[in-house]
Design an enzyme around this catalytic site. Sequence first.
Site, mmCIF file in Angstrom:
data_model
loop_
_atom_site.group_PDB
_atom_site.id
_atom_site.type_symbol
_atom_site.label_atom_id
_atom_site.label_comp_id
_atom_site.label_asym_id
_atom_site.label_seq_id
_atom_site.Cartn_x
_atom_site.Cartn_y
_atom_site.Cartn_z
ATOM 1 N N ASP A 12 -7.057 -15.866 2.237
ATOM 2 C CA ASP A 12 -8.356 -16.360 2.710
ATOM 3 C C ASP A 12 -9.185 -15.843 1.232
ATOM 4 O OD1 ASP A 12 -7.651 -17.329 4.893
ATOM 5 O OD2 ASP A 12 -9.324 -16.100 5.880
ATOM 6 N N LYS A 52 0.889 -1.141 -0.020
ATOM 7 C CA LYS A 52 0.073 0.049 0.115
ATOM 8 C C LYS A 52 0.903 1.140 0.122
ATOM 9 C CE LYS A 52 -4.264 1.897 0.411
ATOM 10 N NZ LYS A 52 -4.923 1.771 -0.722
ATOM 11 N N ASP A 60 -2.614 -12.338 5.010
ATOM 12 C CA ASP A 60 -3.512 -13.187 5.682
ATOM 13 C C ASP A 60 -4.979 -13.108 5.179
ATOM 14 O OD1 ASP A 60 -4.944 -14.074 7.908
ATOM 15 O OD2 ASP A 60 -4.764 -12.874 9.290
#
Length: 353
Positions: free
Chosen positions: A248, A188, A244
């Site tokens: 998913d 980012k 993380d």
Amino acid sequence: MKNVAVIPGDGIGPEVIGATLDVLEKVAPKAFTFNEVAMGGNAIDKYGEPLPAESLKICQDADATLLGAVGGPKWDNQPPENRPERGLLGVRKGLKVFANIRPAKIFAPLASACPLRKDIADKGIDFVIIRELTGGIYFGNHEAFTTPNGERAARDVMEYSEHEVRRIAHVAFKAAMGRRKIVTSIDKANILTTSRFWREIVEDVAKEYPEVKLNHLYVDNASMQLIRVPSEFDVIVTENTFGDILSDEASQIVGSIGMIPSASLGDNNRGLYEPIHGSAPDIAGQDKANPIGTILAGAMMLRYSFAMNAEADRIERAVDGVLNDGLRTGDIYTGTEKLVTGSQMRDAIIARL
Ligand code: NAD
């Protein structure tokens, strides 16, 4: 004899680990000593803490560690420093594993379970996410405090040092060399100083791998592109929190969270191997858990820690085989195949071996 520390954990952890040990024993009889270790909620119940020193020592002395999953509602009210997940972070830290490798590959027989449009899925999905595992905001200072004007506040510190970024970048570029030679680094950098630093170091490491093409994406854009054009990704490297979340997302693209293994590696071959799912308290004890993610984690252990590639291949082929036969646990069942329990899935995989 390979010495494997085994952490069954909580919820469905013992179910999926049990299946995996049976598969490993079948594929390489008497090749392993399994040392069972308490960690997570069960360790809190028994010893008052999620990661007793003795448990960590057994993992550190082992050639590899196999983990089911930890946590559950029973321990949700534990103080932060005594939650089951703290045990997880402690094992990762204690084993000095810093690179988490999660493959996201669509199994041909499960293509219909992919929630993406058919024309997108048909282009093929086969990438790995390499997530930095022991740095960033999860390991920075966490504090709740009161501001000078008396308002309650909290802060978590995000920090990366050069060696942390450099070593994970090397893992990614090395992985890419054995694949399609594309690394996408996700950050980012338009907002975060840690991300601009991350980008600078990754670009520096890239100079040592001239054959590999390096792209950068902002994490918000990356989360869209994973859905829009997943076939374009080969190796993704990113920091702890972004990894993380994105991993998913990737698990849903390729079907079920119950299907995906992961390996966490350090500087030597002693890795930590686990499925990416949690302890699934909603289905624990009902023989509904899909053991494939953990079984494939076992295969990754054979490959990365023990160089037992032939045995790892056999396990992966057996999994492909049972899926081709139409066997499905509830999480990957779409209504037309043969619905089986977790133990029936285990037995079918063992029969194929
Ligand atoms: P989860 O992964 O446990 O479950 C999410 C959903 O996926 C649930 O509906 C569950 O039934 C299903 N699912 C997960 N694994 C499955 C499998 N093998 N077969 C079939 N279905 C499966 O995530 P959650 O519900 O957010 O977390 C539950 C607990 O697990 C929490 O205490 C959490 O902290 C813990 N957790 C542990 C780990 C770990 O040990 N590595 C990782 C994530 C969450």
